[in-house]
Design a protein around this motif. Structure first.
Motif, PDB file in Angstrom:
ATOM      1  N   ASP A 157      -7.671   8.971   3.267  1.00 19.59           N
ATOM      2  CA  ASP A 157      -8.339   7.654   3.273  1.00 19.59           C
ATOM      3  C   ASP A 157      -7.349   6.506   3.463  1.00 19.59           C
ATOM      4  O   ASP A 157      -7.616   5.375   3.085  1.00 19.59           O
ATOM      5  CB  ASP A 157      -9.135   7.442   1.983  1.00 19.59           C
ATOM      6  CG  ASP A 157      -8.236   7.275   0.769  1.00 19.59           C
ATOM      7  OD1 ASP A 157      -7.005   7.506   0.895  1.00 19.59           O
ATOM      8  OD2 ASP A 157      -8.741   6.901  -0.302  1.00 19.59           O
ATOM      9  N   ARG A 158      -6.215   6.795   4.100  1.00 18.70           N
ATOM     10  CA  ARG A 158      -5.202   5.768   4.335  1.00 18.70           C
ATOM     11  C   ARG A 158      -5.657   4.801   5.431  1.00 18.70           C
ATOM     12  O   ARG A 158      -6.565   5.095   6.215  1.00 18.70           O
ATOM     13  CB  ARG A 158      -3.871   6.404   4.734  1.00 18.70           C
ATOM     14  CG  ARG A 158      -3.933   7.204   6.019  1.00 18.70           C
ATOM     15  CD  ARG A 158      -2.630   7.924   6.307  1.00 18.70           C
ATOM     16  NE  ARG A 158      -1.557   6.979   6.551  1.00 18.70           N
ATOM     17  CZ  ARG A 158      -0.280   7.337   6.710  1.00 18.70           C
ATOM     18  NH1 ARG A 158       0.074   8.608   6.626  1.00 18.70           N
ATOM     19  NH2 ARG A 158       0.635   6.424   6.944  1.00 18.70           N
ATOM     20  N   CYS A 159      -5.000   3.644   5.484  1.00 17.15           N
ATOM     21  CA  CYS A 159      -5.297   2.638   6.511  1.00 17.15           C
ATOM     22  C   CYS A 159      -4.980   3.206   7.896  1.00 17.15           C
ATOM     23  O   CYS A 159      -4.034   3.988   8.074  1.00 17.15           O
ATOM     24  CB  CYS A 159      -4.474   1.371   6.288  1.00 17.15           C
ATOM     25  SG  CYS A 159      -4.832   0.517   4.734  1.00 17.15           S
ATOM     26  N   VAL A 202       0.960   5.428   0.294  1.00 15.98           N
ATOM     27  CA  VAL A 202       0.269   6.677   0.604  1.00 15.98           C
ATOM     28  C   VAL A 202       0.890   7.773  -0.257  1.00 15.98           C
ATOM     29  O   VAL A 202       2.081   8.067  -0.126  1.00 15.98           O
ATOM     30  CB  VAL A 202       0.385   7.038   2.094  1.00 15.98           C
ATOM     31  CG1 VAL A 202      -0.372   8.334   2.384  1.00 15.98           C
ATOM     32  CG2 VAL A 202      -0.161   5.909   2.958  1.00 15.98           C
ATOM     33  N   HIS A 247       0.859  -1.181   0.000  1.00 20.02           N
ATOM     34  CA  HIS A 247       0.000   0.000   0.000  1.00 20.02           C
ATOM     35  C   HIS A 247       0.896   1.231   0.000  1.00 20.02           C
ATOM     36  O   HIS A 247       1.846   1.309   0.790  1.00 20.02           O
ATOM     37  CB  HIS A 247      -0.896   0.013   1.232  1.00 20.02           C
ATOM     38  CG  HIS A 247      -1.995  -1.012   1.206  1.00 20.02           C
ATOM     39  ND1 HIS A 247      -3.135  -0.903   1.965  1.00 20.02           N
ATOM     40  CD2 HIS A 247      -2.122  -2.165   0.496  1.00 20.02           C
ATOM     41  CE1 HIS A 247      -3.916  -1.945   1.738  1.00 20.02           C
ATOM     42  NE2 HIS A 247      -3.318  -2.729   0.863  1.00 20.02           N
ATOM     43  N   GLU A 256      -1.386  -0.656  -4.159  1.00 19.15           N
ATOM     44  CA  GLU A 256      -2.659   0.003  -3.856  1.00 19.15           C
ATOM     45  C   GLU A 256      -2.354   1.404  -3.351  1.00 19.15           C
ATOM     46  O   GLU A 256      -1.692   1.565  -2.321  1.00 19.15           O
ATOM     47  CB  GLU A 256      -3.447  -0.779  -2.806  1.00 19.15           C
ATOM     48  CG  GLU A 256      -4.779  -0.121  -2.469  1.00 19.15           C
ATOM     49  CD  GLU A 256      -5.624  -0.937  -1.513  1.00 19.15           C
ATOM     50  OE1 GLU A 256      -6.428  -0.348  -0.764  1.00 19.15           O
ATOM     51  OE2 GLU A 256      -5.457  -2.181  -1.500  1.00 19.15           O
ATOM     52  N   GLU A 294      -3.160   5.062  -1.772  1.00 18.61           N
ATOM     53  CA  GLU A 294      -4.059   5.709  -0.822  1.00 18.61           C
ATOM     54  C   GLU A 294      -3.690   7.185  -0.732  1.00 18.61           C
ATOM     55  O   GLU A 294      -2.585   7.584  -1.105  1.00 18.61           O
ATOM     56  CB  GLU A 294      -3.938   5.067   0.570  1.00 18.61           C
ATOM     57  CG  GLU A 294      -4.175   3.568   0.596  1.00 18.61           C
ATOM     58  CD  GLU A 294      -3.834   2.962   1.956  1.00 18.61           C
ATOM     59  OE1 GLU A 294      -3.326   3.701   2.832  1.00 18.61           O
ATOM     60  OE2 GLU A 294      -4.058   1.751   2.144  1.00 18.61           O
ATOM     61  N   THR A 295      -4.613   7.979  -0.205  1.00 12.22           N
ATOM     62  CA  THR A 295      -4.312   9.377   0.096  1.00 12.22           C
ATOM     63  C   THR A 295      -4.225   9.521   1.611  1.00 12.22           C
ATOM     64  O   THR A 295      -4.591   8.610   2.362  1.00 12.22           O
ATOM     65  CB  THR A 295      -5.417  10.315  -0.436  1.00 12.22           C
ATOM     66  OG1 THR A 295      -6.645  10.021   0.241  1.00 12.22           O
ATOM     67  CG2 THR A 295      -5.605  10.115  -1.941  1.00 12.22           C
TER      68      THR A 295
END
Length: 300
Positions: A290-292, A254, A252, A284, A286-287
């Motif tokens: 909306d990151r994990c 960011v 993932h 994947e 993310e911003t």
């Protein structure tokens, strides 16, 4: 079982030679077993079982090589490449069983010696030496592009050395009547089989356990991805050996605000390909909004 790189070779190259190698090894095994029973030589039977295991390993490796070429489908979405690791696991497990059996028989023979006919040992072992060298020659070219076949090639070269040892044992029986040399050579062959299996099994296990590729540090890959402009953070990283000629990366990412997602993805993939030869990369993006939440850097 080395760094994984793509090799552009004819997938069918060497199949006929490998099949021929299997056939002559099975013939040699039969001749050695007959010679061992007639002469009373345990070392000759030990060498026969080792040759038989090599023939079986070639058959399994040959079959796995064929299956591995099948394309991915709805059932096997990653393809069939990992079948070669399964084949190697079967081969080395069988070798361990054979090695333990030979060691037991050798100890029993030392405790209770039996008569041995030296000239039959020398003759059959000499024939075996020629066959081992011939088999190695047949599999040499294919061994350059396949870990499975390369293992079989190295086995045959080692078998040639084993045949030399058996010939020496037979000669000592002929010259001095030292029948104890025969089980001693058997113990040496058994020790080699167990040593080989013990050193190769962990490599196979790493493939089946989805371990990181040898020679690539996970921390270095993470640092390399974080160094790409536009990357704020990296987490949920998975780095594993997908199959013999391919490593895989999943992560993932960011991304910084207003970053072109497509361009960033291409930049990261290009960077890890050049730096670590990672051809199969899934990212994947993310911003920051909306990151994990509280993600693990490695794994989920």
């Amino acid at each position: 079982m080395s760094h994984a790189h793509h090799h552009h070779v004819d997938p069918d190259a060497g199949d006929g030679k490998i099949a021929a190698a299997v056939a002559i090894n099975l013939g040699l095994t039969l001749a050695q077993i007959i010679g061992g029973l007639v002469s009373g030589s345990l070392s000759l039977i030990a060498d026969a079982l080792h040759n038989f295991s090599d023939a079986i390993s070639l058959i399994i490796a040959f079959g796995a090589r064929k299956i591995a070429r099948r394309p991915a489908n709805a059932d096997m979405t990653f393809g069939y490449g990992r079948i070669e690791a399964v084949a190697a696991l079967i081969n080395y497990t069988t070798l361990i069983v054979i090695g333990l059996y030979l060691a037991y028989e050798a100890v029993m023979r030392i405790a209770a010696p039996e008569p041995v006919t030296g000239w039959i040992i020398v003759a059959v072992a000499g024939f075996a030496l020629l066959v081992d060298l011939g088999t190695a020659a047949l599999t040499y070219r294919a061994s350059k592009s396949s870990v499975n076949i390369r293992a079989a090639f190295l086995h045959n070269m080692a078998d040639a050395l084993g045949s030399v040892a058996v010939m020496v044992a037979g000669t000592l029986v002929l010259l001095f009547g030292w029948t104890w040399v025969d089980p001693l050579v058997t113990l040496m062959i058994a020790s080699y089989i167990l040593w080989l299996s013990a050193t190769e099994l962990p490599k196979v296990a790493r493939i089946l356990m989805l371990a990181r590729p040898a020679g690539i540090e996970t921390e270095d890959v993470i640092a390399a991805m974080r160094a790409v402009p536009g990357v704020i953070d990296v987490h949920h990283v998975h780095l594993w050996i997908m199959q013999e000629h391919g490593n895989a990366l999943d992560a993932h990412i960011v991304a910084a605000a207003d970053t072109d997602a497509g361009a960033l993805r291409r930049a990261i993939k290009s960077h890890v390909l050049d730096a670590f030869d990672l051809h199969h990369t899934t990212l994947e993006l993310e911003t920051e909004t909306d990151r994990c939440i509280d993600p693990l850097i490695i794994g989920h």
